[in-house]
Write a protein that holds these residues in place. Structure first.
Motif, PDB file in Angstrom:
ATOM      1  N   ILE A 140      -0.084 -12.067   7.951  1.00  0.00           N
ATOM      2  CA  ILE A 140      -1.330 -11.768   8.659  1.00  0.00           C
ATOM      3  C   ILE A 140      -2.463 -12.357   7.832  1.00  0.00           C
ATOM      4  O   ILE A 140      -2.686 -11.962   6.694  1.00  0.00           O
ATOM      5  N   ASP A 141      -3.154 -13.313   8.409  1.00  0.00           N
ATOM      6  CA  ASP A 141      -4.262 -13.979   7.734  1.00  0.00           C
ATOM      7  C   ASP A 141      -5.480 -13.058   7.745  1.00  0.00           C
ATOM      8  O   ASP A 141      -5.936 -12.647   8.815  1.00  0.00           O
ATOM      9  N   PRO A 142      -6.010 -12.720   6.572  1.00  0.00           N
ATOM     10  CA  PRO A 142      -7.188 -11.845   6.526  1.00  0.00           C
ATOM     11  C   PRO A 142      -8.367 -12.381   7.331  1.00  0.00           C
ATOM     12  O   PRO A 142      -9.175 -11.610   7.833  1.00  0.00           O
ATOM     13  N   GLU A 143      -8.449 -13.694   7.488  1.00  0.00           N
ATOM     14  CA  GLU A 143      -9.529 -14.296   8.268  1.00  0.00           C
ATOM     15  C   GLU A 143      -9.400 -13.949   9.754  1.00  0.00           C
ATOM     16  O   GLU A 143     -10.387 -13.983  10.488  1.00  0.00           O
ATOM     17  N   ASP A 144      -8.178 -13.647  10.193  1.00  0.00           N
ATOM     18  CA  ASP A 144      -7.934 -13.365  11.601  1.00  0.00           C
ATOM     19  C   ASP A 144      -7.952 -11.871  11.925  1.00  0.00           C
ATOM     20  O   ASP A 144      -7.675 -11.487  13.052  1.00  0.00           O
ATOM     21  N   LEU A 145      -8.247 -11.035  10.943  1.00  0.00           N
ATOM     22  CA  LEU A 145      -8.231  -9.597  11.171  1.00  0.00           C
ATOM     23  C   LEU A 145      -9.383  -9.164  12.063  1.00  0.00           C
ATOM     24  O   LEU A 145     -10.522  -9.567  11.870  1.00  0.00           O
ATOM     25  N   ASP A 146      -9.052  -8.349  13.040  1.00  0.00           N
ATOM     26  CA  ASP A 146     -10.044  -7.716  13.901  1.00  0.00           C
ATOM     27  C   ASP A 146      -9.762  -6.220  13.813  1.00  0.00           C
ATOM     28  O   ASP A 146      -8.666  -5.768  14.160  1.00  0.00           O
ATOM     29  N   LEU A 147     -10.706  -5.462  13.340  1.00  0.00           N
ATOM     30  CA  LEU A 147     -10.508  -4.033  13.130  1.00  0.00           C
ATOM     31  C   LEU A 147     -10.015  -3.331  14.387  1.00  0.00           C
ATOM     32  O   LEU A 147      -9.243  -2.369  14.306  1.00  0.00           O
ATOM     33  N   ASN A 148     -10.409  -3.806  15.551  1.00  0.00           N
ATOM     34  CA  ASN A 148      -9.976  -3.177  16.800  1.00  0.00           C
ATOM     35  C   ASN A 148      -8.472  -3.297  17.029  1.00  0.00           C
ATOM     36  O   ASN A 148      -7.899  -2.501  17.765  1.00  0.00           O
ATOM     37  N   ASP A 149      -7.823  -4.272  16.381  1.00  0.00           N
ATOM     38  CA  ASP A 149      -6.366  -4.411  16.497  1.00  0.00           C
ATOM     39  C   ASP A 149      -5.632  -3.283  15.789  1.00  0.00           C
ATOM     40  O   ASP A 149      -4.422  -3.119  15.964  1.00  0.00           O
ATOM     41  N   PHE A 150      -6.347  -2.501  14.979  1.00  0.00           N
ATOM     42  CA  PHE A 150      -5.745  -1.437  14.182  1.00  0.00           C
ATOM     43  C   PHE A 150      -6.255  -0.052  14.563  1.00  0.00           C
ATOM     44  O   PHE A 150      -5.880   0.925  13.940  1.00  0.00           O
ATOM     45  N   ARG A 151      -7.098   0.035  15.569  1.00  0.00           N
ATOM     46  CA  ARG A 151      -7.738   1.317  15.919  1.00  0.00           C
ATOM     47  C   ARG A 151      -6.771   2.358  16.461  1.00  0.00           C
ATOM     48  O   ARG A 151      -6.902   3.538  16.139  1.00  0.00           O
ATOM     49  N   THR A 152      -5.859   1.927  17.311  1.00  0.00           N
ATOM     50  CA  THR A 152      -4.929   2.872  17.936  1.00  0.00           C
ATOM     51  C   THR A 152      -3.514   2.316  17.865  1.00  0.00           C
ATOM     52  O   THR A 152      -3.315   1.121  17.652  1.00  0.00           O
ATOM     53  N   LEU A 153      -2.540   3.185  18.076  1.00  0.00           N
ATOM     54  CA  LEU A 153      -1.155   2.714  18.130  1.00  0.00           C
ATOM     55  C   LEU A 153      -0.969   1.745  19.288  1.00  0.00           C
ATOM     56  O   LEU A 153      -0.231   0.765  19.165  1.00  0.00           O
ATOM     57  N   SER A 154      -1.650   1.993  20.386  1.00  0.00           N
ATOM     58  CA  SER A 154      -1.563   1.084  21.536  1.00  0.00           C
ATOM     59  C   SER A 154      -2.072  -0.303  21.167  1.00  0.00           C
ATOM     60  O   SER A 154      -1.474  -1.318  21.527  1.00  0.00           O
ATOM     61  N   ALA A 155      -3.187  -0.357  20.426  1.00  0.00           N
ATOM     62  CA  ALA A 155      -3.751  -1.647  20.014  1.00  0.00           C
ATOM     63  C   ALA A 155      -2.828  -2.355  19.031  1.00  0.00           C
ATOM     64  O   ALA A 155      -2.633  -3.570  19.121  1.00  0.00           O
ATOM     65  N   PHE A 195       0.888  -4.876   4.940  1.00  0.00           N
ATOM     66  CA  PHE A 195       2.189  -5.309   4.416  1.00  0.00           C
ATOM     67  C   PHE A 195       3.331  -4.820   5.304  1.00  0.00           C
ATOM     68  O   PHE A 195       4.288  -5.548   5.553  1.00  0.00           O
ATOM     69  N   LEU A 196       3.228  -3.587   5.782  1.00  0.00           N
ATOM     70  CA  LEU A 196       4.247  -3.052   6.686  1.00  0.00           C
ATOM     71  C   LEU A 196       4.316  -3.882   7.963  1.00  0.00           C
ATOM     72  O   LEU A 196       5.409  -4.253   8.415  1.00  0.00           O
ATOM     73  N   LEU A 197       3.174  -4.185   8.552  1.00  0.00           N
ATOM     74  CA  LEU A 197       3.150  -4.974   9.783  1.00  0.00           C
ATOM     75  C   LEU A 197       3.729  -6.367   9.555  1.00  0.00           C
ATOM     76  O   LEU A 197       4.457  -6.888  10.402  1.00  0.00           O
ATOM     77  N   GLU A 198       3.426  -6.968   8.405  1.00  0.00           N
ATOM     78  CA  GLU A 198       3.996  -8.275   8.089  1.00  0.00           C
ATOM     79  C   GLU A 198       5.516  -8.191   7.974  1.00  0.00           C
ATOM     80  O   GLU A 198       6.236  -9.057   8.474  1.00  0.00           O
ATOM     81  N   GLU A 199       5.987  -7.142   7.343  1.00  0.00           N
ATOM     82  CA  GLU A 199       7.433  -6.946   7.199  1.00  0.00           C
ATOM     83  C   GLU A 199       8.100  -6.747   8.555  1.00  0.00           C
ATOM     84  O   GLU A 199       9.152  -7.319   8.834  1.00  0.00           O
ATOM     85  N   LEU A 200       7.489  -5.950   9.407  1.00  0.00           N
ATOM     86  CA  LEU A 200       8.075  -5.646  10.717  1.00  0.00           C
ATOM     87  C   LEU A 200       8.045  -6.838  11.673  1.00  0.00           C
ATOM     88  O   LEU A 200       8.938  -6.999  12.491  1.00  0.00           O
ATOM     89  N   THR A 201       6.996  -7.656  11.572  1.00  0.00           N
ATOM     90  CA  THR A 201       6.876  -8.797  12.482  1.00  0.00           C
ATOM     91  C   THR A 201       7.523 -10.058  11.925  1.00  0.00           C
ATOM     92  O   THR A 201       7.829 -10.986  12.674  1.00  0.00           O
TER      93      THR A 201
END
Length: 81
Positions: free
Chosen positions: A55-70, A45-51
């Motif tokens: 964010i479609d749950p179908e498009d989620l890739d856990l690696n996109d959330f692993r690090t701040l850099s990602a 929800f925070l990322l949706e607010e900031l961007t």
């Protein structure tokens, strides 16, 4: 890199992890439990607010959330046209 949204991301994580005194860009946020399953939905929800984009749950890739850099690369870095 836009620092304002990433600072909000850092603040979110640090507020939920008082034992963390620093948050390196390459820290694995999932393995370290800096973002746990309960906070993950709030984090989305925070990322949706900031961007300003959903964010479609179908498009989620856990690696996109692993690090701040990602997170920065996936959600806040716009590719040059």
């Amino acid at each position: 890199m836009t620092t304002e949204p990433m600072q909000a991301v850092r603040d979110f994580i640090l507020a939920r992890n008082p034992k963390l005194d620093q948050l390196p860009d390459d820290l694995d946020l999932i393995d370290s439990r800096a973002i746990n399953s309960l906070a993950f939905v709030e984090f989305i929800f925070l990322l949706e607010e900031l961007t300003g984009e959903s964010i479609d749950p179908e498009d989620l890739d856990l690696n996109d959330f692993r690090t701040l850099s990602a997170v920065n690369a996936r959600f806040f870095t716009k590719e040059a046209a």
